[in-house]
Scaffold this active site. Structure first.
Site, PDB file in Angstrom:
ATOM      1  N   ARG A 195       0.865  -1.209  -0.099  1.00  0.00           N
ATOM      2  CA  ARG A 195       0.141  -0.044   0.135  1.00  0.00           C
ATOM      3  C   ARG A 195       0.800   1.390  -0.008  1.00  0.00           C
ATOM      4  O   ARG A 195       2.032   1.327   0.589  1.00  0.00           O
ATOM      5  CB  ARG A 195      -0.955  -0.175   1.144  1.00  0.00           C
ATOM      6  CG  ARG A 195      -0.267   0.146   2.528  1.00  0.00           C
ATOM      7  CD  ARG A 195      -1.271   0.436   3.478  1.00  0.00           C
ATOM      8  NE  ARG A 195      -0.522  -0.077   4.763  1.00  0.00           N
ATOM      9  CZ  ARG A 195      -1.193  -0.141   5.996  1.00  0.00           C
ATOM     10  NH1 ARG A 195      -2.525   0.217   6.065  1.00  0.00           N
ATOM     11  NH2 ARG A 195      -0.586  -0.252   7.334  1.00  0.00           N
ATOM     12  N   ALA A 243      -4.348 -10.303   9.301  1.00  0.00           N
ATOM     13  CA  ALA A 243      -5.803 -10.744   9.293  1.00  0.00           C
ATOM     14  C   ALA A 243      -6.581  -9.817   9.754  1.00  0.00           C
ATOM     15  O   ALA A 243      -6.383  -8.953  10.487  1.00  0.00           O
ATOM     16  CB  ALA A 243      -5.706 -12.218   9.957  1.00  0.00           C
ATOM     17  N   ASN A 269      -3.228 -15.365   8.574  1.00  0.00           N
ATOM     18  CA  ASN A 269      -3.913 -16.263   9.703  1.00  0.00           C
ATOM     19  C   ASN A 269      -5.300 -15.668   9.850  1.00  0.00           C
ATOM     20  O   ASN A 269      -5.612 -15.371  10.960  1.00  0.00           O
ATOM     21  CB  ASN A 269      -3.061 -16.354  10.921  1.00  0.00           C
ATOM     22  CG  ASN A 269      -2.047 -17.067  11.017  1.00  0.00           C
ATOM     23  OD1 ASN A 269      -2.118 -18.175  10.332  1.00  0.00           O
ATOM     24  ND2 ASN A 269      -1.237 -16.827  11.757  1.00  0.00           N
ATOM     25  N   SER A 295       2.342 -21.970   7.230  1.00  0.00           N
ATOM     26  CA  SER A 295       3.131 -22.218   8.485  1.00  0.00           C
ATOM     27  C   SER A 295       4.644 -22.272   8.409  1.00  0.00           C
ATOM     28  O   SER A 295       5.056 -22.714   7.249  1.00  0.00           O
ATOM     29  CB  SER A 295       2.925 -23.328   9.354  1.00  0.00           C
ATOM     30  OG  SER A 295       3.627 -23.610  10.459  1.00  0.00           O
ATOM     31  N   ASN A 354      -2.197 -24.547  14.880  1.00  0.00           N
ATOM     32  CA  ASN A 354      -1.664 -23.524  15.652  1.00  0.00           C
ATOM     33  C   ASN A 354      -2.011 -24.068  17.176  1.00  0.00           C
ATOM     34  O   ASN A 354      -1.319 -23.951  18.161  1.00  0.00           O
ATOM     35  CB  ASN A 354      -2.266 -22.160  15.574  1.00  0.00           C
ATOM     36  CG  ASN A 354      -1.508 -21.580  14.287  1.00  0.00           C
ATOM     37  OD1 ASN A 354      -0.852 -22.335  13.770  1.00  0.00           O
ATOM     38  ND2 ASN A 354      -1.406 -20.252  14.274  1.00  0.00           N
TER      39      ASN A 354
HETATM   40  P1  NDP Z   1       3.645  -7.781   8.828  1.00  0.00           P
HETATM   41  O1  NDP Z   1       3.003  -6.827   9.935  1.00  0.00           O
HETATM   42  O2  NDP Z   1       5.156  -7.924   8.949  1.00  0.00           O
HETATM   43  O3  NDP Z   1       3.085  -7.391   7.377  1.00  0.00           O
HETATM   44  C1  NDP Z   1       1.740  -6.960   7.357  1.00  0.00           C
HETATM   45  C2  NDP Z   1       1.606  -6.528   5.736  1.00  0.00           C
HETATM   46  O4  NDP Z   1       0.435  -6.051   5.665  1.00  0.00           O
HETATM   47  C3  NDP Z   1       2.564  -5.213   5.562  1.00  0.00           C
HETATM   48  O5  NDP Z   1       2.750  -5.266   4.213  1.00  0.00           O
HETATM   49  C4  NDP Z   1       1.229  -4.119   5.818  1.00  0.00           C
HETATM   50  O6  NDP Z   1       1.616  -2.809   4.804  1.00  0.00           O
HETATM   51  C5  NDP Z   1       0.262  -4.828   5.116  1.00  0.00           C
HETATM   52  N1  NDP Z   1      -1.192  -4.150   5.617  1.00  0.00           N
HETATM   53  C6  NDP Z   1      -1.423  -4.250   6.878  1.00  0.00           C
HETATM   54  N2  NDP Z   1      -2.827  -3.544   6.766  1.00  0.00           N
HETATM   55  C7  NDP Z   1      -3.020  -3.188   5.738  1.00  0.00           C
HETATM   56  C8  NDP Z   1      -4.243  -2.493   4.983  1.00  0.00           C
HETATM   57  N3  NDP Z   1      -4.955  -1.932   5.743  1.00  0.00           N
HETATM   58  N4  NDP Z   1      -3.889  -2.263   3.668  1.00  0.00           N
HETATM   59  C9  NDP Z   1      -3.034  -2.769   2.691  1.00  0.00           C
HETATM   60  N5  NDP Z   1      -1.780  -3.369   3.348  1.00  0.00           N
HETATM   61  C10 NDP Z   1      -2.088  -3.468   4.862  1.00  0.00           C
HETATM   62  O7  NDP Z   1       2.920  -9.173   9.114  1.00  0.00           O
HETATM   63  P2  NDP Z   1       3.527 -10.503   8.843  1.00  0.00           P
HETATM   64  O8  NDP Z   1       4.036 -10.499   7.244  1.00  0.00           O
HETATM   65  O9  NDP Z   1       4.135 -11.234   9.988  1.00  0.00           O
HETATM   66  O10 NDP Z   1       2.061 -11.448   8.821  1.00  0.00           O
HETATM   67  C11 NDP Z   1       1.198 -11.282   7.524  1.00  0.00           C
HETATM   68  C12 NDP Z   1       0.083 -12.284   7.709  1.00  0.00           C
HETATM   69  O11 NDP Z   1       0.664 -13.633   7.935  1.00  0.00           O
HETATM   70  C13 NDP Z   1      -0.523 -12.167   9.032  1.00  0.00           C
HETATM   71  O12 NDP Z   1      -1.938 -12.476   8.929  1.00  0.00           O
HETATM   72  C14 NDP Z   1       0.028 -13.114  10.211  1.00  0.00           C
HETATM   73  O13 NDP Z   1      -0.720 -13.693  11.086  1.00  0.00           O
HETATM   74  C15 NDP Z   1       0.366 -14.381   9.051  1.00  0.00           C
HETATM   75  N6  NDP Z   1       1.364 -15.173   9.364  1.00  0.00           N
HETATM   76  C16 NDP Z   1       2.530 -14.740   9.772  1.00  0.00           C
HETATM   77  C17 NDP Z   1       3.621 -15.558  10.335  1.00  0.00           C
HETATM   78  C18 NDP Z   1       4.852 -15.103  10.968  1.00  0.00           C
HETATM   79  O14 NDP Z   1       5.680 -15.980  11.313  1.00  0.00           O
HETATM   80  N7  NDP Z   1       4.996 -13.724  10.996  1.00  0.00           N
HETATM   81  C19 NDP Z   1       3.564 -17.002   9.991  1.00  0.00           C
HETATM   82  C20 NDP Z   1       2.392 -17.341   9.310  1.00  0.00           C
HETATM   83  C21 NDP Z   1       1.423 -16.566   9.042  1.00  0.00           C
HETATM   84  P3  NDP Z   1       2.593  -1.983   5.447  1.00  0.00           P
HETATM   85  O15 NDP Z   1       3.885  -1.920   5.321  1.00  0.00           O
HETATM   86  O16 NDP Z   1       2.084  -0.631   4.528  1.00  0.00           O
HETATM   87  O17 NDP Z   1       2.120  -1.640   6.965  1.00  0.00           O
END
Ligand code: NDP
Length: 628
Positions: A195, A243, A269, A295, A354
């Site tokens: 974004r 999520a 998630n 995962s 999980n």
């Molecule tokens: P991060 O917080 O590192 O990244 C989240 C991403 O989502 C960023 O690119 C963020 O953009 C974007 N984002 C957030 N809100 C919005 C919005 N309203 N509109 C557009 N983009 C948005 O999270 P993770 O990568 O760790 O996790 C992502 C998903 O994966 C989650 O659901 C998490 O539960 C799941 N997950 C995570 C694991 C982990 O080990 N970390 C393992 C497996 C699943 P911006 O940079 O602009 O904020």
């Protein structure tokens, strides 16, 4: 960057006709290279004199000189360009020059040329063209004998595929970055989007693609419309955003640019109920929505995660090859990714993964507590104990990391001793507890591990309780490590049995047709709960539709292991240990092997105070008694 498409081949192969058709389809200008020959060359050809290399350089240079005028929109150029060196001469740095080679055999072209009238080219020169031809090995290579419409279709499809990315990914956070690098490492062409927040987050994707060599062929976007348009059809878009509402926000922003048949995958998630809702809403619009459990954390995402996609089989057909390409491999080299079922099943399966993980972690924490606080083992002895267990049936990723954790020091001190004893949670544990209760699965071990985290967060109250009761935790002299090991493994089997029971009942309740053995298989690598036990469960669940505890291969192990579990629970609880998951596993097991439970008392009580009626053992029907 604009592209010049050079349609090449020997004379008579159809370069001009096809070149014009391609230019028309792409709405860019068409040029015939013959129109740029110097007069001297035209005269030679008309007299049947073959052109030499020195005749061709000025001709090719005249064409390249036109590029300045062609570079805005690009162009299609029909040109014999038979030699590699001629084609090299037509390449420049500031424009993409792509070759479309129309391949043909001598006889068919000779017939075509012989049939032509009013053409200045002498068919007798054809043989020299074939002798000169150095057929290209890259670019678009096609068979000129194909019917013209089919040939055109093939070329246009290939051009479109070359210009568009196979997969789009939105959300370049921790997971999105690693996953996109994994896709790119597996030669999948990517369009990436993050974004745009003016002044705060600009060109995140554009900058990201320049940071890693494997992303050289990936495209970064700050504009959602351009991102969607860069994808080949049906569009396949992987969401890796937080999520909750962020998923709906992103879907809403995509919708105006999507077409029927496009596929959105949510790799976060997300709660499975949200996924079910999104599946239904998008289905109305002809868009497939897959809930994709992932995962393995950041490292797994980069090197090979376990992937649990749920949704329509039709959509999986399109995305399966991409997901399977990046997934971890099982012991037989197969991808730890499989279509788990329909609807929101992918996220449900990830949620239960999980849940099992919560209880696996808590069991290790409880074993660590018993070994350290009731058996007086040093941290190194505990690490060695875990190492030994890891060499046997108890082997798991979580136990491996736990041995490393207890060995870790900081400034010469054990790090574990300075880590605060308050465990956080993100929600999948409590979601799975609620989901299991809704379908009537006694989720003892998993619920207790969630509750243990909640109690852990009440640090101040626990400290107060300790000061009020001042009870020392006692040494357990009569408990040996072998018994703790056996109890630990027995409790793990029970925990896995409960997890898979939840999946079995959910599959029947929601008609998902989950294949439990296959789910166990995709959990054997790339994910946090990978273990030797999980590998054994693959065969236990193969063709077996019942509680794991009732499988013939498990019964002897449980029959033996329950004694150790009882001893550990008895002795540790008696000595003041809080070991809720050991206790819960034993309670579940005891309850599941009692043909006669105490629920007759519950039935009677309900009927006594609320006239709820009861069922009887000796006859069918509902009964009510006037108890007093
Ligand atoms: P991060 O917080 O590192 O990244 C989240 C991403 O989502 C960023 O690119 C963020 O953009 C974007 N984002 C957030 N809100 C919005 C919005 N309203 N509109 C557009 N983009 C948005 O999270 P993770 O990568 O760790 O996790 C992502 C998903 O994966 C989650 O659901 C998490 O539960 C799941 N997950 C995570 C694991 C982990 O080990 N970390 C393992 C497996 C699943 P911006 O940079 O602009 O904020």
């Amino acid at each position: 960057m604009a592209t010049i498409y050079i349609v090449m081949g020997v004379s008579g192969v159809g370069k001009t006709t096809l070149g014009k058709a391609i230019a028309q389809k792409m709405n860019i200008p068409f040029y015939d290279a013959d129109d740029f020959h110097p007069q001297a060359n035209i005269d030679k050809m008309a007299s049947g004199i073959p052109l030499q290399d020195e005749d061709r350089w000025p001709w090719l240079d005249r064409i390249v000189n036109q590029y300045d005028q062609w570079q805005t929109k690009g162009a299609v150029l029909a040109c014999s360009a038979l030699k590699e060196s001629y084609r090299d001469r037509l390449k420049v740095d500031q424009l993409q020059v792509k070759t479309i080679y129309l391949s043909a055999n001598f006889e068919s072209i000779q017939q075509r040329l012989a049939a032509r009238k009013n053409h200045f080219f002498n068919p007798d020169l054809l043989q020299s063209q074939f002798d000169t031809l150095e057929a290209p090995t890259s670019g678009i290579i096609c068979d000129a004998s194909l019917q013209k419409d089919r040939l055109l279709q093939y070329i246009m499809n290939t051009i479109t595929a070359q210009n568009t990315s196979q997969l789009g990914l939105i959300g370049l956070g921790v997971m999105g970055k690693s996953l996109s690098r994994n896709f790119a490492n597996n030669h999948i062409s990517m369009s990436l989007f993050n974004r745009h927040v003016s002044g705060v987050e600009e060109d995140v994707a554009v900058n990201f693609v320049t940071s890693y060599p494997e992303l050289t062929n990936s495209k970064g976007f700050d504009d959602i419309e351009a991102f969607v348009k860069s994808l080949s059809l049906p569009r396949k878009i992987f969401l890796m955003v937080n999520a909750g509402p962020a998923v709906d926000t992103v879907i809403t922003s995509l919708e105006p640019y999507l077409s029927e048949g496009d596929i959105i995958m949510d790799g976060g998630n997300s709660h499975y109920v949200d996924t079910q809702r999104r599946v239904e809403v998008l289905k109305e619009k002809g868009i497939h929505f897959l809930g994709v459990g992932v995962s393995g954390g950041e490292e797994g995402a980069l090197k090979g995660p376990s992937i649990m996609p749920g949704g329509t089989a039709e959509a999986y057909e399109h995305v399966g090859p991409f997901l399977e390409a990046i997934a971890a491999r099982d012991a037989h080299g197969n991808a730890c990714c499989a279509h788990v079922g329909s609807g929101g099943s992918g996220h449900f399966v990830k949620m239960i993964h999980n849940g099992i993980e919560y209880a696996e972690m808590q069991l290790i924490a409880e074993a660590y507590d018993i070994l350290r606080n009731h058996c007086s083992l040093s941290l190194e002895q505990i690490a060695q104990t875990f190492d030994t267990w890891n060499e046997g049936a108890e082997n798991s990723y979580l136990l491996e990391i736990s041995a490393k954790i207890v060995r870790k020091t900081e400034n010469g001190q054990p790090l574990i001793d300075v880590i605060l004893d308050k465990a956080k949670q993100k929600g999948t544990g409590s979601w799975s507890t609620t989901a299991a209760l809704q379908i009537g699965v006694p989720f003892d071990t998993i619920a207790q591990s969630v509750l243990a985290r909640i109690i852990s967060s009440e640090k101040a109250q626990r400290v107060k309780g300790q000061s009020l009761y001042a009870i020392d935790r006692a040494e357990i002299h009569e408990l040996d490590i072998a018994t703790i090991r056996e109890a630990y493994q027995t409790a793990r089997i029970i925990n896995h049995a409960i997890g898979f029971e939840t999946l079995r009942k959910a599959s029947s309740e929601y008609e998902w047709d989950l294949h439990l053995s296959e789910i166990a298989r995709i959990w054997t690598n790339g994910c946090i709960i990978r273990s030797t036990l999980m590998e054994q469960i693959i065969s236990v669940l193969h063709g077996f539709d019942d509680n794991i505890l009732f499988h013939e291969s498990v019964i002897p192990e449980m029959t033996k292991g329950q004694a150790a579990l009882k001893k550990v629970v008895q002795d540790s609880v008696g000595a003041g240990a809080a070991i809720p998951v050991f206790c819960a596993s034993l309670s579940y097991f005891n309850a599941m092997i009692q043909g006669d439970s105490s629920a007759n008392m519950i039935q009677a009580q309900r009927d006594f105070f609320g006239a709820h009626t009861y069922e009887r053992k000796d006859k069918e029907g509902s009964f009510h008694t006037h108890w007093e």
